[in-house]
Structure formats: C-alpha cells, structure tokens
Design an enzyme around this catalytic site. Structure first.
Site, mmCIF file in Angstrom:
data_model
loop_
_atom_site.group_PDB
_atom_site.id
_atom_site.type_symbol
_atom_site.label_atom_id
_atom_site.label_comp_id
_atom_site.label_asym_id
_atom_site.label_seq_id
_atom_site.Cartn_x
_atom_site.Cartn_y
_atom_site.Cartn_z
ATOM 1 N N HIS A 1 0.844 -1.209 0.000
ATOM 2 C CA HIS A 1 0.000 0.000 0.000
ATOM 3 C C HIS A 1 0.878 1.257 0.000
ATOM 4 C CE1 HIS A 1 -4.295 0.895 0.327
ATOM 5 N NE2 HIS A 1 -3.978 1.985 1.010
ATOM 6 N N ASP B 1 -3.106 7.319 -1.647
ATOM 7 C CA ASP B 1 -4.379 7.048 -2.319
ATOM 8 C C ASP B 1 -4.075 6.432 -3.686
ATOM 9 O OD1 ASP B 1 -7.091 6.957 -2.745
ATOM 10 O OD2 ASP B 1 -7.310 9.088 -3.246
ATOM 11 N N GLY B 2 -5.058 5.726 -4.234
ATOM 12 C CA GLY B 2 -4.912 5.192 -5.582
ATOM 13 C C GLY B 2 -4.243 3.827 -5.664
ATOM 14 N N GLY C 1 -5.370 0.706 -4.994
ATOM 15 C CA GLY C 1 -6.171 -0.349 -5.603
ATOM 16 C C GLY C 1 -6.194 -0.253 -7.112
ATOM 17 N N ARG C 2 -6.460 0.949 -7.604
ATOM 18 C CA ARG C 2 -6.513 1.139 -9.053
ATOM 19 C C ARG C 2 -5.140 0.950 -9.692
ATOM 20 N NH1 ARG C 2 -9.240 6.760 -8.570
ATOM 21 N NH2 ARG C 2 -8.531 6.397 -6.434
ATOM 22 N N THR C 3 -4.111 1.437 -9.023
ATOM 23 C CA THR C 3 -2.756 1.228 -9.544
ATOM 24 C C THR C 3 -2.434 -0.261 -9.606
ATOM 25 O OG1 THR C 3 -2.014 3.357 -8.655
ATOM 26 C CG2 THR C 3 -0.315 1.724 -9.165
ATOM 27 N N GLY C 4 -2.768 -0.988 -8.563
ATOM 28 C CA GLY C 4 -2.490 -2.418 -8.530
ATOM 29 C C GLY C 4 -3.215 -3.178 -9.617
ATOM 30 N N ARG C 5 -4.449 -2.775 -9.930
ATOM 31 C CA ARG C 5 -5.206 -3.480 -10.972
ATOM 32 C C ARG C 5 -4.644 -3.183 -12.367
ATOM 33 N NH1 ARG C 5 -8.949 -2.652 -6.917
ATOM 34 N NH2 ARG C 5 -9.646 -0.598 -7.603
ATOM 35 N N TYR D 1 -12.966 -11.241 -2.702
ATOM 36 C CA TYR D 1 -11.661 -10.655 -3.035
ATOM 37 C C TYR D 1 -10.985 -10.110 -1.783
ATOM 38 C CZ TYR D 1 -8.515 -7.020 -4.963
ATOM 39 O OH TYR D 1 -7.448 -6.219 -5.254
#
Length: 370
Positions: free
Chosen positions: A195, A199-200, A202-206, A237
């Site tokens: 982490h 911020d961001g 989750g979207r970065t990881g996807r 998930y």
C-alpha cells in the site's frame, strides 16, 4: 507471522512465499486460465478493427475499477467524453478517464522498458492527476474512517516501503519457473499489502496486473477486464486478501485470481464474437443506406466508440461538414444511429454497439450473469 490489524504490518514477509504455491490444483487452474487468455489474444488479433477493443475495454475497466473505490460514474458518461476528457464536468468521470489514460501510458511504458516500482509511481500519478510519492507520514490504515477501527494497517516508514517495493520488483522479474499468471496473483497481493501511496493503490495495482500479463507476452493489448469480476466478487476478493495476511492462505488467493482471469477472458471472447456479428449486420445496412458508397473510415469509426460527433467524421474521413452531416442524418433515419443532444453537443449514438459493450456476458461456469 504475527499480525495485528491495528498495527503497521512491518513484518510483511518478502516474496516469494516460503512454500511451493504451484500445487496440483493451481497448475490445473493455470492451464485453463492460460488457454482462455490465449484464445482471447488470438481473437483480438484477428479482428478487422482491433481499435474497437483497445478503445472500449480500457474504458469499461476504468469504470469498474473506479467503482470498486466508490468512485461511481456511468458508462454513458465515460463514452461521451472518451475522446475529449476536458469536456467532462463530473469529477468521478474525469478520474475514471484518467485511469484509462494511466493504463494506456503504462502499456506504452512496458513496451519500452521493464515494469518497475517507478512504473507504479507513474501510473498512480496519472490516476490522481498529481505527483504521487511513496508514503512518508504514519497513520494510513484500511478500515472505518468514522470509528477509526482498522481492518488492515500497511507497513509504515518510507525506507521500509522502498525496501518492500524493491523486493516486489525483484520478484516480478525473477528468473525462475513460476508461471506468469501465478506470479501476477502473488505480486498483486504484495502490492496491495505494501500500500505504498496515500491514495490510488487499488486502481494502480489493478493496472499493474494487466501490464504484467502484457510484459510476459500473454496479452498483446491491455484488453483483460478483471475489475468487473472483482466487483461481482468483491467480498471474496477482500476476504482472501485478508487470509493471506493473517494466515498465509496463498493457494486460495491464487486460485481466485486464476479463475478471475479465466472467466474474464472467456466473457471478453464472447463479446468479440458479438461485436463481429453486429459489425457484419450494420455494415450491410450502412452500405444500403448511404448512396454512392460509404467511406471505409466511417465504418471503422462507428465501431471505435459508440458515440460520434460530426466534427470527428469530418476529421477522420476527410470530407466536408455537409457530407458528414448528411451521412449521419441518413443513418439516424435508417435506425442505425440515434441523434442525442447533450447541452451544446450533438451526438450520434450507435446504440446497439453501446448495449453490447456494457452488458455482462454469461458466467463461464454456470451460464449465470456475473
């Protein structure tokens, strides 16, 4: 491995996991997922106009991935402003469109150089529209912001985060026999557990998931729509992420990600088949509607985005504005397009194409909608 959800998980173990993750069940699931992914890649390469997927799938992925983070925008809004992000007034729409831009930029980047922690920084910065850096300040946790009850507290301290990211980066390029799909699943957990940003994450990881598959040669284009599957199975998930943290339950997690890949590839393959059928049908109607023959660029344009403007036809097809207007009006009269006004904009909508893009395909296992 000790873990307390309210304490920074500074003891997050380095990769790779300390036991063999590629069990018999995992290997079987890997074979099935890779077969589905290969079929998708071949089908996309064989499309007459692969721009259909290159334009549409990242937008759908952007909408779904942002929705996971409770940034809700409609698919209609995304497609309306896909060609001109500056026109969008809704902040959620602009943020989702930036996800699309980050995915495309990341795709270009991994074609030129290996995927690294710096790639993650660049992706996150594009999503957030500001320079993002690895967290320096303490206090980050995942949980209830009102009660301050933590479900998970990631590692703290810039030096430690950089160390964990270096290990993550080393793992994704390890010279071993681990299958790229299994590696992607493991790396995705680790990135979310680190982490690294305020911020961001989750979207970065996807986005990084898709870029890893592109870099591994399993996808030629960023067209795997994993976020929709994650939305449909959001509770599972997050529960499985938590089980890896609390008990090292890697097998369950990897199997989930492999099934997500398999089902997503199959549903996207079905969408490609439907797009091809619709293209054949509407192309015949269009040719019969426009006298004197139709510009081939117009046929392609109507299946690159479901929304079209007169100015776009003028630019792409090299015709005058009266000619472009005449073509589009004729297609409205024939029922191929719908004429819609949004403020000062006059938009021409390929409604059947839009419906096809946004509909959920049947679940690959049960036939139910997912």
């Amino acid at each position: 491995m000790s873990w307390n959800p309210g304490v920074p998980f500074n003891d997050l173990p380095d990769l790779p996991p300390r036991f063999d993750v590629e069990t018999r069940d995992v290997l079987k699931a890997t074979i099935e997922a890779r077969a589905a992914l290969a079929a998708l890649d071949r089908a996309a390469a064989g499309m007459p106009n692969p721009t259909v997927l290159i334009n549409a799938i990242p937008l759908l992925e952007a909408q779904a991935s942002s929705e996971i983070e409770n940034i809700v925008t409609t698919t209609d809004e995304l497609f309306r402003f896909a060609a001109d992000e500056a026109r969008a007034s809704d902040p959620a729409t602009r943020e989702a469109l930036r996800y699309r831009t980050a995915l495309r930029d990341g795709f270009v980047t991994v074609a030129e150089r290996p995927l690294t922690a710096s790639t993650a920084v660049r992706v996150c910065s594009t999503i957030k529209s500001r320079d993002m850096h690895v967290r320096k300040n303490p206090g980050t946790f995942i949980g209830n912001p009102t009660t301050q009850e933590a479900v998970y507290t990631p590692p703290a301290g810039e030096a430690l985060l950089l160390e964990k990211l270096a290990n993550w980066e080393s793992f994704i390029h390890s010279d071993d026999d681990l299958d790229p799909l299994v590696r992607m699943a493991i790396a995705h957990y680790q990135f979310e557990a680190i982490h690294p940003f305020d911020d961001g994450n989750g979207r970065t990881g996807r986005i990084l998931n898709i870029l890893m598959l592109v870099e591994a040669g399993l996808l030629a284009q960023p067209i795997l729509y994993l976020s929709r599957y994650i939305i449909r199975h959001k509770a599972t998930y997050y529960a499985l992420l938590g089980r890896v943290t609390s008990g090292g339950a890697w097998i369950e997690w990897v199997l989930f990600m492999l099934e997500a890949t398999r089902q997503t590839a199959i549903s996207t393959l079905r969408k490609i088949d439907s797009i091809r059928d619709l293209q054949v049908e509407l192309h015949e109607t269009i040719r019969a509607t426009i006298r004197g023959g139709v510009n081939a660029d117009l046929l392609a344009l109507l299946f690159e985005q479901p929304y079209c403007r007169i100015g776009t036809v003028v630019e792409r097809c090299g015709v005058s504005r009266p000619t472009a207007t005449g073509w589009l009006n004729a297609l409205v009269e024939a029922g191929v397009l719908t004429d819609v006004r949004r403020g000062r904009d006059r938009l021409f909508v390929n409604g059947r194409f839009l419906e096809l893009l946004v509909r959920d395909e049947p679940d690959a296992s049960t036939g139910a909608r997912v």
